[in-house]
Design a protein around this motif. Structure first.
Motif, PDB file in Angstrom:
ATOM      1  N   LEU A  66       0.397  -0.965   0.116  1.00 20.15           N
ATOM      2  CA  LEU A  66      -0.018   0.246  -0.059  1.00 20.15           C
ATOM      3  C   LEU A  66       0.651   0.955   0.094  1.00 20.15           C
ATOM      4  O   LEU A  66       2.190   1.361   0.622  1.00 20.15           O
ATOM      5  CB  LEU A  66      -1.071  -0.648   1.258  1.00 20.15           C
ATOM      6  CG  LEU A  66      -2.078  -1.166   1.378  1.00 20.15           C
ATOM      7  CD1 LEU A  66      -2.534  -0.520   2.823  1.00 20.15           C
ATOM      8  CD2 LEU A  66      -2.969  -1.013   0.356  1.00 20.15           C
ATOM      9  N   PRO A  67       0.794   2.488  -0.755  1.00 19.17           N
ATOM     10  CA  PRO A  67       1.543   3.894  -0.419  1.00 19.17           C
ATOM     11  C   PRO A  67       1.369   4.486   1.152  1.00 19.17           C
ATOM     12  O   PRO A  67       0.130   4.355   1.470  1.00 19.17           O
ATOM     13  CB  PRO A  67       0.476   4.415  -1.978  1.00 19.17           C
ATOM     14  CG  PRO A  67      -0.220   3.887  -2.692  1.00 19.17           C
ATOM     15  CD  PRO A  67      -0.770   2.338  -1.821  1.00 19.17           C
ATOM     16  N   ASP A  68       1.985   5.064   1.049  1.00 18.19           N
ATOM     17  CA  ASP A  68       1.985   5.027   2.329  1.00 18.19           C
ATOM     18  C   ASP A  68       0.829   6.463   2.818  1.00 18.19           C
ATOM     19  O   ASP A  68       0.109   6.058   3.684  1.00 18.19           O
ATOM     20  CB  ASP A  68       3.022   6.220   2.920  1.00 18.19           C
ATOM     21  CG  ASP A  68       4.721   5.664   2.819  1.00 18.19           C
ATOM     22  OD1 ASP A  68       4.315   4.274   3.122  1.00 18.19           O
ATOM     23  OD2 ASP A  68       5.964   5.731   2.376  1.00 18.19           O
ATOM     24  N   ASP A  69       0.038   7.313   1.646  1.00 17.50           N
ATOM     25  CA  ASP A  69      -1.225   7.510   2.132  1.00 17.50           C
ATOM     26  C   ASP A  69      -2.155   6.625   1.959  1.00 17.50           C
ATOM     27  O   ASP A  69      -3.508   7.172   1.911  1.00 17.50           O
ATOM     28  CB  ASP A  69      -0.622   9.263   0.782  1.00 17.50           C
ATOM     29  CG  ASP A  69      -1.314   8.387  -0.019  1.00 17.50           C
ATOM     30  OD1 ASP A  69      -0.737   6.982  -0.755  1.00 17.50           O
ATOM     31  OD2 ASP A  69      -1.150   9.073  -1.116  1.00 17.50           O
ATOM     32  N   MET A  70      -2.533   5.204   1.888  1.00 16.35           N
ATOM     33  CA  MET A  70      -3.651   4.706   1.782  1.00 16.35           C
ATOM     34  C   MET A  70      -3.446   3.739   2.720  1.00 16.35           C
ATOM     35  O   MET A  70      -3.631   2.753   2.550  1.00 16.35           O
ATOM     36  CB  MET A  70      -3.200   3.493   0.606  1.00 16.35           C
ATOM     37  CG  MET A  70      -4.505   3.314  -0.076  1.00 16.35           C
ATOM     38  SD  MET A  70      -4.556   2.939  -1.667  1.00 16.35           S
ATOM     39  CE  MET A  70      -6.045   1.700  -1.427  1.00 16.35           C
ATOM     40  N   ALA A  71      -2.325   3.637   4.261  1.00 19.75           N
ATOM     41  CA  ALA A  71      -2.793   3.059   4.852  1.00 19.75           C
ATOM     42  C   ALA A  71      -4.564   3.118   5.697  1.00 19.75           C
ATOM     43  O   ALA A  71      -5.317   4.601   5.435  1.00 19.75           O
ATOM     44  CB  ALA A  71      -1.966   3.745   6.365  1.00 19.75           C
TER      45      ALA A  71
END
Length: 159
Positions: A149-154
């Motif tokens: 997952l991209p960091d901003d999609m936690a």
């Protein structure tokens, strides 16, 4: 059986079929990946709450964005629903079932990630037909490596 009872039973059967169709079409739509505002309106109420493995969000626009970004992590998918138990109460419905989801990663590895879990979905009858007002997918097991997952999609939780 009198006419009123027969009408009531026909209505319940009709509602059950319509609700089951919404669930089936929703899962099929994930595999077809046409995730736009029309898709969101076709399946969700404006104030829908969705609990997904990639976070809980509130509101149709937030569900659209979260599902769109989540599905972009996969090149191809197949989502299956089974053992749905549908309970109709007037203009409200509750569906409990099982979901098996197979995903081919979009990271170029052709890796396969499989998840299985239980779903709980609430629907309401609207002027446009049955719509999902709340849904939760609780994953019970997985196989394979999940996508990064991209960091901003936690995962997030609705306020």
């Amino acid at each position: 059986m009198d006419t009123d009872e027969m009408r009531r039973q026909v209505q319940v059967l009709s509602d059950r079929a319509a609700v089951t169709d919404v669930i089936s079409r929703y899962l099929r739509s994930l595999d077809e990946a046409v995730l736009d505002e029309e898709w969101a309106r076709a399946f969700h109420t404006e104030d829908v709450v969705a609990e997904m493995p990639i976070g809980t969000v509130r509101g149709r626009a937030a569900v659209l964005e979260r599902v769109r970004r989540g599905m972009a992590l996969f090149d191809r998918t197949v989502h299956l629903s089974a053992n749905d138990v549908v309970e109709i109460d007037g203009d409200r419905a509750a569906v409990r079932g099982a979901q098996l989801s197979t995903h081919v990663l979009a990271d170029g590895t052709e890796g396969v990630f499989v998840s299985a879990g239980h779903t709980e979905t609430e629907l309401v009858r609207t002027a446009e037909g049955w719509r999902i007002s709340a849904t939760a997918l609780r994953v019970v097991w997985t196989q394979g490596t999940p996508p990064r997952l991209p960091d901003d999609m936690a995962p997030t939780h609705a306020a």
